[in-house]
Design an enzyme around this catalytic site. Sequence first.
Site, short mmCIF file in Angstrom:
data_model
loop_
_atom_site.label_atom_id
_atom_site.label_comp_id
_atom_site.label_asym_id
_atom_site.label_seq_id
_atom_site.Cartn_x
_atom_site.Cartn_y
_atom_site.Cartn_z
N ARG A 184 -17.84 -1.96 18.01
CA ARG A 184 -17.13 -3.23 17.80
C ARG A 184 -15.83 -3.31 18.58
O ARG A 184 -14.96 -2.44 18.45
CB ARG A 184 -16.86 -3.46 16.30
CG ARG A 184 -16.15 -4.81 16.07
CD ARG A 184 -16.01 -5.18 14.60
NE ARG A 184 -17.29 -5.22 13.96
CZ ARG A 184 -17.60 -4.56 12.85
NH1 ARG A 184 -16.69 -3.83 12.26
NH2 ARG A 184 -18.81 -4.64 12.34
N CYS A 194 0.51 0.19 10.33
CA CYS A 194 0.00 -0.82 9.40
C CYS A 194 1.06 -1.74 8.80
O CYS A 194 2.03 -1.27 8.19
CB CYS A 194 -0.77 -0.14 8.28
SG CYS A 194 -1.65 -1.36 7.26
N CYS A 245 -19.57 -5.89 3.70
CA CYS A 245 -18.85 -4.67 4.08
C CYS A 245 -17.54 -4.69 3.29
O CYS A 245 -16.95 -5.75 3.11
CB CYS A 245 -18.55 -4.70 5.58
SG CYS A 245 -17.54 -3.31 6.13
N CYS A 281 0.84 -1.20 0.00
CA CYS A 281 0.00 0.00 0.00
C CYS A 281 0.88 1.25 0.00
O CYS A 281 1.86 1.32 0.75
CB CYS A 281 -0.90 0.00 1.24
SG CYS A 281 -1.99 1.43 1.29
N CYS A 310 -19.32 2.46 8.64
CA CYS A 310 -18.56 1.80 9.70
C CYS A 310 -17.29 2.63 9.88
O CYS A 310 -16.46 2.68 8.97
CB CYS A 310 -18.23 0.37 9.28
SG CYS A 310 -17.11 -0.47 10.41
N CYS A 341 -16.67 -9.06 5.62
CA CYS A 341 -15.99 -7.79 5.37
C CYS A 341 -14.74 -8.02 4.55
O CYS A 341 -13.88 -8.83 4.95
CB CYS A 341 -15.57 -7.14 6.68
SG CYS A 341 -16.90 -6.94 7.86
N CYS A 388 0.60 4.81 6.95
CA CYS A 388 -0.03 4.65 8.28
C CYS A 388 0.94 3.92 9.22
O CYS A 388 1.31 2.77 8.95
CB CYS A 388 -1.33 3.88 8.15
SG CYS A 388 -2.39 4.53 6.83
N1 SAM Z 1 -6.58 0.69 3.12
C1 SAM Z 1 -7.87 0.94 3.63
C2 SAM Z 1 -7.89 2.04 4.65
O1 SAM Z 1 -6.89 2.33 5.27
O2 SAM Z 1 -8.99 2.58 4.85
C3 SAM Z 1 -8.53 -0.29 4.18
C4 SAM Z 1 -7.76 -1.32 4.96
S1 SAM Z 1 -7.04 -0.76 6.49
C5 SAM Z 1 -6.00 -2.11 6.92
C6 SAM Z 1 -8.41 -0.79 7.63
C7 SAM Z 1 -8.16 -0.37 9.05
O3 SAM Z 1 -7.46 -1.38 9.75
C8 SAM Z 1 -7.34 0.87 9.32
O4 SAM Z 1 -8.06 2.05 9.15
C9 SAM Z 1 -6.94 0.68 10.76
O5 SAM Z 1 -7.89 1.31 11.61
C10 SAM Z 1 -6.97 -0.83 10.95
N2 SAM Z 1 -5.64 -1.35 11.23
C11 SAM Z 1 -4.64 -1.54 10.34
N3 SAM Z 1 -3.54 -2.02 10.94
C12 SAM Z 1 -3.83 -2.12 12.26
C13 SAM Z 1 -3.09 -2.53 13.40
N4 SAM Z 1 -1.82 -2.91 13.31
N5 SAM Z 1 -3.71 -2.53 14.60
C14 SAM Z 1 -5.00 -2.14 14.71
N6 SAM Z 1 -5.74 -1.73 13.65
C15 SAM Z 1 -5.17 -1.71 12.45
FE1 SF4 Z 2 -2.76 1.27 3.42
FE2 SF4 Z 2 -2.70 0.09 5.80
FE3 SF4 Z 2 -3.01 2.71 5.65
FE4 SF4 Z 2 -5.02 1.09 4.81
S1 SF4 Z 2 -4.23 1.32 6.88
S2 SF4 Z 2 -4.22 2.92 3.77
S3 SF4 Z 2 -3.80 -0.63 4.01
S4 SF4 Z 2 -1.18 1.57 4.98
#
Ligand code: SAM
Ligand code: SF4
Length: 335
Positions: A261, A61, A129, A54, A189, A98, A58
């Site tokens: 949730r 992530c 979802c 990606c 959500c 989801c 973040c």
């Molecule tokens: N890329 C899209 C986005 O960011 O909206 C969708 C997938 S992203 C993985 C969905 C959510 O997963 C993120 O907004 C975050 O809140 C959660 N998430 C990702 N990594 C995480 C982690 N290590 N611990 C807790 N929540 C996490």
């Molecule tokens: Fe990409 Fe992870 Fe951020 Fe979603 S949360 S935008 S998958 S880096």
Amino acid sequence: MAELRHDWTIDEIEALFALPFNDLIFRAHGIHRAHFDPNAVQVSTLLSIKTGACPEDCAYCPQSAKYETELEKERLLPLDEVLEAARRAKDNGASRFCMGAAWRNPTDKNLEKVVAMIEGVKSLGMETCVTLGMLEDRQAKRLKDAGLDYYNHNLDTSPEFYGNIITTRDYQDRLDTLEHVRDAGIHVCSGGILGMGESVRDRASMLRQLANLPQHPESVPINNLVQIEGTPLAGADKLDPFDFVRTIAVARILMPTSFVRLSAGRTDMNDEMQALCFLAGANSIFYGEKLLTTDNPEAEHDRRLFERLGLHWLEPQTCHQHDDEGDVPAQAAAH
Ligand code: SAM
Ligand code: SF4
Ligand code: DTB
């Protein structure tokens, strides 16, 4: 039923956080009981349909291309694999499926592939979802036409703390996508992550953003950070479990008719802590051994936990709630 509020101040919310634990939980549980069957939990199963690589940064992530994690990247899964996983989730009792993709935003071509997945999962009789990153207005409408029930798009943290966690997009981008989803008539959500080094005021500010949206999100996931080696947040100070429970309680008070949730991070929680979260107003979980890329509790363990606590699962048709200012949810009306 008391009117739902959309005018919370951060100070008011911080004052809720500052209540003695028993007072806060008692208040949240009373509100929970007034709006929901307190022993019913909505159950969703997650599948990562496109994993890793990606472009966003973040800091929490495992799927960001900016960090070296042990994650195996995967291209967009073929339709039959997705439907096979959905069938398994349904057989195991999940009411909602989801699907998550590690995209900044979907291309129109990829969106059509996801549309086929949504149509296929709907035809199994499950709620759908997806979480695909930022959406244009017309893309949200396309998903609505495909029959999508929920779109997940988290605010993740407060506007004030956001820049410490993500630099490749801003808070307004997230709010814009939520508006497109809402305008298209898809259930929203949206929630966040705790344990990223944010202050109590940041938690209050994040919940204020969610509660002061023109309509409360129907579903509010509260994630406990899953720390991933290689990401900037690996090694962050762990949250006091009671502070996690407090945040669930405050979310319940602010958004009385939304499903709250108990989301990522349950493998780090003991059963007693999860029971406290249900008491404080959590009424939804992810079920199945995997979240997107990380572990979730064993299904058998969750079944046993439900049994020990006398909890039962909600059927799909009862999971849609309230028209914001209004109706008693079906499951609450029955009790
Ligand atoms: N890329 C899209 C986005 O960011 O909206 C969708 C997938 S992203 C993985 C969905 C959510 O997963 C993120 O907004 C975050 O809140 C959660 N998430 C990702 N990594 C995480 C982690 N290590 N611990 C807790 N929540 C996490
Ligand atoms: Fe990409 Fe992870 Fe951020 Fe979603 S949360 S935008 S998958 S880096
Ligand atoms: C949400 O709030 N939590 C889920 C879902 N929405 C998409 C994702 C949690 C992901 C945890 C890290 C992982 O498994 O990759």
